[in-house]
Write a protein that holds these residues in place. Sequence first.
Motif, PDB file in Angstrom:
ATOM      1  N   VAL A   9      45.532  46.094  41.536  1.00  0.00           N
ATOM      2  CA  VAL A   9      44.561  46.454  41.900  1.00  0.00           C
ATOM      3  C   VAL A   9      43.089  46.585  40.443  1.00  0.00           C
ATOM      4  O   VAL A   9      42.124  46.078  41.858  1.00  0.00           O
ATOM      5  N   GLN A  10      43.522  46.287  39.550  1.00  0.00           N
ATOM      6  CA  GLN A  10      41.845  46.317  38.760  1.00  0.00           C
ATOM      7  C   GLN A  10      41.452  44.959  39.212  1.00  0.00           C
ATOM      8  O   GLN A  10      40.536  44.983  39.228  1.00  0.00           O
ATOM      9  N   GLN A  11      42.465  44.084  39.617  1.00  0.00           N
ATOM     10  CA  GLN A  11      42.079  43.192  39.623  1.00  0.00           C
ATOM     11  C   GLN A  11      41.327  42.562  40.757  1.00  0.00           C
ATOM     12  O   GLN A  11      40.600  41.477  41.160  1.00  0.00           O
ATOM     13  N   ASN A  12      42.115  43.035  42.263  1.00  0.00           N
ATOM     14  CA  ASN A  12      41.747  42.712  43.057  1.00  0.00           C
ATOM     15  C   ASN A  12      39.859  43.542  42.952  1.00  0.00           C
ATOM     16  O   ASN A  12      38.799  43.401  43.634  1.00  0.00           O
ATOM     17  N   ASN A  13      39.589  44.748  42.510  1.00  0.00           N
ATOM     18  CA  ASN A  13      38.462  45.261  42.950  1.00  0.00           C
ATOM     19  C   ASN A  13      37.726  44.343  41.838  1.00  0.00           C
ATOM     20  O   ASN A  13      36.992  43.787  41.815  1.00  0.00           O
ATOM     21  N   ASP A  14      37.924  43.778  40.986  1.00  0.00           N
ATOM     22  CA  ASP A  14      37.405  42.851  39.885  1.00  0.00           C
ATOM     23  C   ASP A  14      36.851  42.184  40.955  1.00  0.00           C
ATOM     24  O   ASP A  14      35.607  40.972  41.460  1.00  0.00           O
ATOM     25  N   MET A  15      37.992  41.180  41.806  1.00  0.00           N
ATOM     26  CA  MET A  15      37.903  39.812  41.796  1.00  0.00           C
ATOM     27  C   MET A  15      36.447  40.389  43.632  1.00  0.00           C
ATOM     28  O   MET A  15      36.064  39.402  43.766  1.00  0.00           O
ATOM     29  N   ARG A  16      36.512  41.485  44.222  1.00  0.00           N
ATOM     30  CA  ARG A  16      35.820  41.872  45.096  1.00  0.00           C
ATOM     31  C   ARG A  16      34.641  42.246  44.438  1.00  0.00           C
ATOM     32  O   ARG A  16      33.567  41.727  45.523  1.00  0.00           O
ATOM     33  N   LYS A  17      34.135  42.866  43.555  1.00  0.00           N
ATOM     34  CA  LYS A  17      32.606  42.740  43.198  1.00  0.00           C
ATOM     35  C   LYS A  17      32.454  41.372  42.637  1.00  0.00           C
ATOM     36  O   LYS A  17      31.348  41.222  42.990  1.00  0.00           O
ATOM     37  N   ILE A  18      33.149  40.461  41.967  1.00  0.00           N
ATOM     38  CA  ILE A  18      32.320  38.955  41.981  1.00  0.00           C
ATOM     39  C   ILE A  18      32.316  38.426  42.872  1.00  0.00           C
ATOM     40  O   ILE A  18      31.211  38.053  43.076  1.00  0.00           O
ATOM     41  N   SER A  19      33.142  38.489  44.013  1.00  0.00           N
ATOM     42  CA  SER A  19      33.012  38.149  45.641  1.00  0.00           C
ATOM     43  C   SER A  19      31.536  38.278  46.514  1.00  0.00           C
ATOM     44  O   SER A  19      31.265  37.976  46.702  1.00  0.00           O
ATOM     45  N   ALA A  20      31.500  40.009  46.008  1.00  0.00           N
ATOM     46  CA  ALA A  20      29.961  40.592  46.561  1.00  0.00           C
ATOM     47  C   ALA A  20      28.923  39.744  45.864  1.00  0.00           C
ATOM     48  O   ALA A  20      27.945  39.295  46.392  1.00  0.00           O
TER      49      ALA A  20
END
Length: 329
Positions: free
Chosen positions: A263-274
């Motif tokens: 979940v933390q990795q997914n959150n990080d990837m969303r932030k990076i994509s944003a």
Amino acid sequence: MPGMIVDCATYRDGHRVEGPEDFSDALEAVRAAGDGFLWIGLHDPSVEELDLVAAEFDLHPLAVEDALTAAHQRPKLEVYPDSVFAVVKTLAYERPDVPVVTGEVLMFVGDAFVITVRHGAISPLGTLRKDLEGRPEILALGPAAVLYGVCDRVVDDYVDLVTTVQGDLDELEAEVFAPGRTRGVAERIYSFKRQAVAFRRAVAPLQEPAARLVRGGLPFVPEDLQAYLRDVLDHLTRVNEQIDALDRLLTDILAANLAQVSVQQNNDMRKISAWAALAAVPTMIAGIYGMNFEHMPELRQPWGYPAAVGLMALACAVLYRSFKRAGWL
């Protein structure tokens, strides 16, 4: 008397009595009297020392061989013509990142003698002899009373050990579910898993020998000990159930930790994509206006540059607001 003998004593009617210092003479005296038994305690005997005792007590060579290669023995119970041979594992636990320390106690129970052989630094027998001497009604049941006493002490140590591990595991569980505490937790969980494997190897194989003792019908093990042996088996069964529960809990904690990491990795990837999208829009607009075409919209207007910059800012603001509402930022 060989130097590896920790203690050698004669017991009659549950009480320690004076007897010959030499164990050969003591055994002969006990058998001649027709009552009582001799208890010899050994600690890490050499081959020559154990052979000397084995010859005097007519111990089976296979059991003697097992007593010499103690580090490779599983908990077990074997019946030979002149003795009953039992092996139990001792455990010492400090903390999850320190390997479990194991030792062994091997016992030969005969008609008028019991021999305990201890290997390793862990000693559940340190105060056992004194404790049993304070319970003459138990020792009066004969050499098998020592077998019961050792098993009872070892299993009680298992109960205390599992309780300690459960407390440490509760702390680990709280740490796993604490916000932002995922780093290094997986290593601790695997350390606990290794401890659980060591516990299982020592405790689970003892279930069958303990049940066999309770069923009765073994030589040199009187029926009067059955009630005491059933109590040991009950505690051992509870310990095995607790170890199984600990192992399942560790598996669940590990799965929860891995899910948190994912979940933390997914959150990080969303932030990076944003943030990448926020940077891509003004980059695209600037790239178009940087291609040096002659006929560009509003290229020669005095407000063309502020309009392009304003468009970039507006696009970034709209994207930021959208990502913020979606929980990506």
